[in-house]
Write a protein that holds these residues in place. Sequence first.
Motif, short mmCIF file in Angstrom:
data_model
loop_
_atom_site.label_atom_id
_atom_site.label_comp_id
_atom_site.label_asym_id
_atom_site.label_seq_id
_atom_site.Cartn_x
_atom_site.Cartn_y
_atom_site.Cartn_z
N ARG A 87 0.87 -1.19 0.00
CA ARG A 87 0.00 0.00 0.00
C ARG A 87 0.90 1.23 0.00
N HIS A 88 0.51 2.26 -0.73
CA HIS A 88 1.31 3.49 -0.75
C HIS A 88 1.51 3.98 0.68
N ALA A 89 2.60 4.72 0.88
CA ALA A 89 2.92 5.26 2.19
C ALA A 89 2.07 6.50 2.48
N LYS A 90 2.20 7.02 3.68
CA LYS A 90 1.39 8.16 4.15
C LYS A 90 1.60 9.37 3.25
N SER A 91 0.49 9.93 2.79
CA SER A 91 0.55 11.06 1.87
C SER A 91 0.37 12.39 2.59
N PRO A 136 1.62 14.07 -2.91
CA PRO A 136 2.90 13.38 -2.69
C PRO A 136 2.91 12.73 -1.29
N LEU A 137 4.03 12.12 -0.95
CA LEU A 137 4.21 11.58 0.40
C LEU A 137 4.57 12.69 1.37
N ASN A 138 4.26 12.49 2.63
CA ASN A 138 4.78 13.38 3.67
C ASN A 138 6.08 12.75 4.20
N GLY A 139 6.74 13.41 5.13
CA GLY A 139 8.02 12.91 5.65
C GLY A 139 7.91 11.54 6.28
N ARG A 140 6.86 11.32 7.04
CA ARG A 140 6.65 10.01 7.66
C ARG A 140 6.49 8.93 6.60
N GLY A 141 5.75 9.25 5.53
CA GLY A 141 5.57 8.31 4.44
C GLY A 141 6.87 7.98 3.73
N GLU A 142 7.72 8.98 3.53
CA GLU A 142 9.02 8.73 2.90
C GLU A 142 9.85 7.77 3.74
N ARG A 143 9.87 8.00 5.06
CA ARG A 143 10.63 7.11 5.95
C ARG A 143 10.07 5.69 5.93
N ALA A 144 8.74 5.57 5.95
CA ALA A 144 8.11 4.25 5.96
C ALA A 144 8.39 3.49 4.66
N LEU A 181 -8.75 -5.98 10.26
CA LEU A 181 -8.78 -4.83 11.17
C LEU A 181 -8.30 -3.58 10.46
N LYS A 182 -7.16 -3.68 9.75
CA LYS A 182 -6.63 -2.54 9.01
C LYS A 182 -5.39 -2.96 8.24
N PHE A 183 -5.32 -2.50 7.00
CA PHE A 183 -4.12 -2.65 6.17
C PHE A 183 -3.58 -1.23 5.99
N PRO A 184 -2.71 -0.79 6.91
CA PRO A 184 -2.33 0.62 6.95
C PRO A 184 -1.37 1.03 5.83
N THR A 185 -1.14 2.32 5.75
CA THR A 185 -0.23 2.83 4.73
C THR A 185 1.15 2.19 4.87
N ALA A 186 1.75 1.90 3.72
CA ALA A 186 3.08 1.29 3.58
C ALA A 186 3.15 -0.15 4.06
N LEU A 241 8.23 -2.54 12.41
CA LEU A 241 9.69 -2.42 12.27
C LEU A 241 10.25 -1.20 12.97
N ASP A 242 9.43 -0.17 13.13
CA ASP A 242 9.83 1.07 13.78
C ASP A 242 8.59 1.68 14.45
N PRO A 243 8.48 1.51 15.77
CA PRO A 243 7.29 2.00 16.46
C PRO A 243 7.01 3.49 16.25
N SER A 244 8.02 4.27 15.91
CA SER A 244 7.79 5.71 15.70
C SER A 244 6.95 5.97 14.45
N LEU A 245 6.76 4.94 13.63
CA LEU A 245 5.94 5.07 12.43
C LEU A 245 4.51 4.58 12.65
N GLY A 246 4.17 4.32 13.90
CA GLY A 246 2.83 3.86 14.22
C GLY A 246 1.83 5.00 14.31
N PRO A 247 0.59 4.65 14.61
CA PRO A 247 -0.48 5.66 14.71
C PRO A 247 -0.13 6.74 15.73
N ASP A 248 -0.55 7.95 15.40
CA ASP A 248 -0.37 9.11 16.26
C ASP A 248 1.09 9.42 16.56
N GLN A 249 1.98 8.91 15.72
CA GLN A 249 3.40 9.22 15.87
C GLN A 249 3.82 10.12 14.70
N ARG A 250 4.83 10.87 14.87
CA ARG A 250 5.36 11.71 13.79
C ARG A 250 6.78 11.38 13.58
#
Length: 183
Positions: free
Chosen positions: A8-12, A25-33, A135-140, A174-183
């Motif tokens: 799935r595409h990353a966070k936009s 486009p992607l946002n910074g979090r999406g680029e990292r993911a 339940l959910k297939f989240p971004t990336a 893989l990186d909890p900082s990329l989870g929900p409500d994280q930046r």
Amino acid sequence: MKTVILLRHAKSDWSDTTQRDFDRPLNGRGERAAALMGRWARREALTFDRIIASPAARVKDTLDRFTESYGPCPEPLWDKRVYLASSATLADVVSDVDDGQDHLLLVGHNPGLEEFILDMVPDAGDTALRDDVALKFPTAAMAVIEFDIAHWAMLSGGKGGLGVLKRIVRPRDLDPSLGPDQR
């Protein structure tokens, strides 16, 4: 045996409210993911003979970051049918793949990707991975489905229940900082 790897595409980026959905486009979090998922796919030795992707900007950006981290990949086929496609349309796209290509990377959007997984993988009552997708297939997120078929055309029309969901991984796994409500 055929394998579909779904990404799935990353966070936009939603900061420009005048921008068309297709052009976001992607946002910074999406680029990292997206980069993280490329590194994970390389480490897990996932391979693909073909890449089919939506031509939307966020999908192109996702693939750019993914392939920078993954390494050399086949050139993507940008297929407009994948943009916001239903599960049945995605099945038709996959059914058109040449039978000489056994591993496909399909990059697109929800809800179509999530529905494709749920339609193609039977609910046997003990399918924890499938339940996670429900339940959910989240971004990336990435999912790997194996099909015990000789011809991609067997998936035409969205014929379900043929696949086995082998794995699913989300950026936050893989990186909890990329989870929900994280930046």
